[in-house]
Motif scaffolding. Structure first.
Motif, short mmCIF file in Angstrom:
data_model
loop_
_atom_site.label_atom_id
_atom_site.label_comp_id
_atom_site.label_asym_id
_atom_site.label_seq_id
_atom_site.Cartn_x
_atom_site.Cartn_y
_atom_site.Cartn_z
N ARG A 99 -4.18 3.63 1.02
CA ARG A 99 -4.06 2.36 1.74
C ARG A 99 -5.33 2.08 2.53
NH1 ARG A 99 0.46 1.98 6.32
NH2 ARG A 99 -0.95 3.52 7.21
N ILE A 126 -2.07 0.83 -12.07
CA ILE A 126 -2.53 0.84 -10.69
C ILE A 126 -4.01 1.18 -10.62
CG2 ILE A 126 -2.21 1.92 -8.44
CD1 ILE A 126 0.06 0.05 -9.37
N THR A 178 -7.96 0.78 0.31
CA THR A 178 -7.69 -0.61 -0.05
C THR A 178 -8.18 -1.55 1.05
OG1 THR A 178 -5.74 0.10 -1.29
CG2 THR A 178 -5.89 -2.24 -0.73
N SER A 223 -2.07 -7.99 -0.63
CA SER A 223 -0.85 -7.75 -1.40
C SER A 223 -0.84 -6.33 -1.94
CB SER A 223 -0.75 -8.75 -2.56
OG SER A 223 -0.55 -10.06 -2.08
N LEU A 224 -2.00 -5.84 -2.36
CA LEU A 224 -2.10 -4.45 -2.84
C LEU A 224 -1.83 -3.47 -1.70
CD1 LEU A 224 -2.72 -2.50 -5.15
CD2 LEU A 224 -5.16 -2.75 -4.62
N LYS A 225 -2.33 -3.80 -0.52
CA LYS A 225 -2.06 -2.96 0.65
C LYS A 225 -0.56 -2.91 0.95
CE LYS A 225 -2.53 -2.83 5.68
NZ LYS A 225 -1.07 -3.04 5.85
N LEU A 282 1.82 -3.31 -1.14
CA LEU A 282 2.43 -2.48 -2.18
C LEU A 282 2.33 -1.01 -1.80
CD1 LEU A 282 3.65 -2.03 -5.02
CD2 LEU A 282 1.32 -2.17 -5.94
N ARG A 283 1.18 -0.62 -1.26
CA ARG A 283 1.00 0.78 -0.85
C ARG A 283 1.80 1.10 0.40
NH1 ARG A 283 -4.55 0.80 -3.71
NH2 ARG A 283 -3.97 2.35 -5.28
N GLN A 286 5.66 -5.03 -5.54
CA GLN A 286 6.18 -4.47 -4.30
C GLN A 286 7.70 -4.58 -4.24
OE1 GLN A 286 4.72 -6.31 -0.70
NE2 GLN A 286 6.21 -5.26 0.58
N LEU A 328 1.31 -8.90 -7.55
CA LEU A 328 1.36 -7.68 -6.74
C LEU A 328 2.54 -7.71 -5.78
CD1 LEU A 328 -2.45 -7.25 -6.02
CD2 LEU A 328 -1.03 -5.82 -7.50
N ILE A 352 -6.00 -1.97 -11.54
CA ILE A 352 -6.03 -2.93 -10.44
C ILE A 352 -7.02 -2.50 -9.37
CG2 ILE A 352 -4.66 -3.92 -8.55
CD1 ILE A 352 -2.23 -3.80 -10.46
N ASP A 353 -7.05 -1.21 -9.06
CA ASP A 353 -8.01 -0.69 -8.07
C ASP A 353 -9.45 -0.92 -8.52
OD1 ASP A 353 -6.37 0.21 -6.01
OD2 ASP A 353 -6.05 2.17 -6.93
#
Length: 440
Positions: A427, A302, A430, A378-380, A382-383, A237, A233, A305-306
C-alpha cells in the motif's frame, strides 16, 4: 516503436475475452492411465476425507486407518511419465499439474503412520510416484512443482451449463481440499476478480496505444480510459470484500489454509532442515526445495496493474526491503508466458520531453495526472480491503484457540503478522506512485 498490440496476444497466453484465465473451460478430468491412477487417488483423498494432520474430533479410528493406507498406496503407485496427450495439449497438462499438486499437498499434510513417524521415515519426502511426473510437467509448463494461485484458481473452474457460457453465475470450482462452501467461495472470489480484470487489461492496452500518439486527442482518450480503470479497480475491491459472504474465517484459517503450506513451511523435527525432498528427481539431487504455497501475490493481473501504474515493489526507489523481494519472487510462481508478458510490459518505454509539451496540451496533461491519481487511489483502496481481509481471516484467528474439529490436527496457518507487514508495504508503494501534490 514497441508493439503494444501484444498486450492481449496469444503469444503471452492472455486472451481478450478471459484475460489470464484460460479462454476455454479447463479439462475436468484426465483420461486413460492418468485418470486410473491420479484422478482415482484424488477421488479417494477427497472422499475419506483426509484431514490436516489427521486430527480433529470428527476423525474416527477407522478413518485414520484408511488415511494411512491411502498414503502407503500413494508411495507404491506406479511412476508415470507425462503421456503424449499431456505433452501436446496444454489443457490436459494443466489438469494433470492440478491433480498432482492436490495429491502432494494432501499427502504432505495428512497424518503419517505412527510406526513410520517413530522411525523418522518419509519426513518431508514427496514420493517418487508423484514427484517425478509433477516436476516433469512443471518444467513443461514453466511453473514450480507446488500448489500455486494458478493451480487453485485459474485452472480450477468449470461451467455449470456449457450453453450459458462464461458468465459470473455460471461458474463453479472443480477441486477443493475440504469440500466446504467456504473453500469454493474463496477460490471463486479470485476467479471473479480475474474475470472482471479483463476490462482493465483492455483499458491499459488502449491507453498505451494513445500514449505513443501523444497529441491532445490522445491525452483526452487516455484520461477517459484511466478513469474507467479506476472504476474497474473499485469493482475489484467490492468483489474482494464479498469474500465474506460465503467464506467463514474460522473454517478458512483452521480447515483450509494449512493445506496451502508449501515446502518452505516444512521443518524436519529431527534435523531442523527446511523444505521438501522430491524423491527420484535427478535435477534436485536429493536437495530440499523451498517452494512456497499459493498467494494472491501470484496473480498476474495485480502485477500488471502495478507495472502499468508505475508502482515499484522492488525497493530500488528507496531502501531495499524483504517485502519488495517477496513481491518480485511471487512472479516465479506464475505460468511462464505470464512472466514474459510482465517483462514485455516493463520494457515498453516512452520519450518524456516536457519541453516539447505545447501550452494548449498542459491542461489535458494535468487532467490526465488527476485521472492517474484517481486510479492509484482506487488501487490503494483495493489494498486497504486486502489488509482488512487478512486481519479478519488470519490475524484475528491466530489469537484464538482452534475449534474442536481441528484441535488435534497439529497444523496452523502461519505468517499473519508478516502478511500484514507485506500488504502495508504494498500500500505504501502504491501511495508513493502518486504525483507529489496528491500524496497524503
Amino acid at each position: 516503436m514497441p508493439d503494444t498490440s501484444t498486450l492481449a496476444a496469444a503469444d503471452y497466453d492472455v486472451d481478450v475475452r478471459s484475460g489470464f484465465l484460460p479462454p476455454q473451460e479447463p479439462v475436468y478430468r484426465l483420461q486413460g492411465i492418468e485418470e486410473e491412477l491420479w484422478e482415482t487417488a484424488l477421488d479417494r483423498a477427497r472422499s475419506l476425507p483426509l484431514r490436516i494432520g489427521g486430527g480433529g474430533i470428527a476423525t474416527t479410528k477407522e478413518a485414520r486407518k484408511q488415511a494411512r493406507q491411502w498414503r502407503r498406496d500413494i508411495r507404491q503407485m506406479l511412476i508415470l511419465h507425462p503421456s503424449p496427450q499431456l505433452t501436446s495439449d496444454i489443457r490436459f497438462a494443466r489438469r494433470a499439474h492440478l491433480v498432482l499438486a492436490f495429491l502432494v499437498h494432501f499427502y504432505m499434510h495428512n497424518e503419517q503412520d505412527q510406526i513410520d513417524e517413530a522411525k523418522g521415515l518419509y519426513h518431508g519426502l514427496v514420493p517418487a510416484s508423484l514427484a517425478i511426473p509433477w516436476v516433469a510437467l512443471s518444467n513443461l509448463i514453466d511453473i514450480p512443482p507446488v500448489l500455486t494461485y494458478a493451480t487453485t484458481v485459474m485452472w480450477n473452474w468449470s461451467l455449470k451449463d456449457t450453453e450459458k457460457g462464461f458468465t459470473d453465475d455460471n461458474l463453479r470450482m472443480t477441486t477443493t481440499f475440504s469440500g466446504t462452501r467456504s473453500e469454493e467461495h474463496f477460490y471463486m472470489t479470485s476467479v471473479l476478480i480475474e474475470k472482471r480484470g479483463v476490462e482493465a487489461l483492455t483499458l491499459m492496452r488502449r491507453s498505451l496505444d494513445e500514449a505513443f500518439v501523444g497529441d491532445t486527442l490522445a491525452l483526452r482518450r487516455m484520461r477517459s480510459y484511466i478513469r474507467k480503470l479506476a472504476k474497474v479497480l473499485k469493482d475489484l475491491q467490492q468483489l474482494l470484500h464479498d469474500v465474506r459472504t460465503d467464506c467463514d474465517p474460522t473454517t478458512f484459517y483452521w480447515g483450509i489454509r494449512p493445506w496451502f503450506n508449501g515446502a518452505d513451511s516444512y521443518i524436519d523435527k529431527d534435523t531442523g532442515e527446511k523444505g521438501w525432498i522430491y524423491e527420484g528427481v535427478e535435477e534436485y539431487n536429493g536437495k530440499r526445495m523451498l517452494f512456497m504455497g499459493p498467494s494472491a501475490g501470484q496473480s498476474s493481473l495485480i502485477h500488471v496493474i502495478d507495472v502499468f501504474m508505475g508502482v515499484d515493489h522492488s525497493g530500488k526507489a528507496s531502501a531495499p526491503s524483504e517485502n519488495g523481494t517477496f513481491m518480485e519472487r511471487m512472479q516465479t510462481y506464475m505460468p511462464g508466458h505470464h512472466r514474459n508478458f510482465l517483462n514485455h510490459l516493463r520494457n515498453i518505454s516512452f520519450v518524456d520531453d516536457e519541453d516539447h509539451v505545447m501550452e494548449d496540451m498542459e491542461t489535458d496533461a494535468e487532467r490526465l495526472r488527476e485521472a492517474y491519481n484517481e486510479a492509484l487511489n482506487s488501487l490503494k483502496h483495493l489494498r486497504d480491503e486486502h489488509m482488512r481481509i487478512a486481519t479478519l481471516y488470519i490475524v484475528s484467528q491466530m489469537r484464538k484457540s482452534p475449534p474442536a474439529e481441528f484441535a488435534n490436527g497439529g497444523a496452523k496457518g502461519t505468517g499473519g503478522t508478516d502478511l500484514v507487514s507485506f500488504l502495508r508495504d504494498c500500500r505504501k508503494n502504491t501511495v508513493n506512485a502518486l504525483f507529489a501534490d496528491s500524496k497524503p
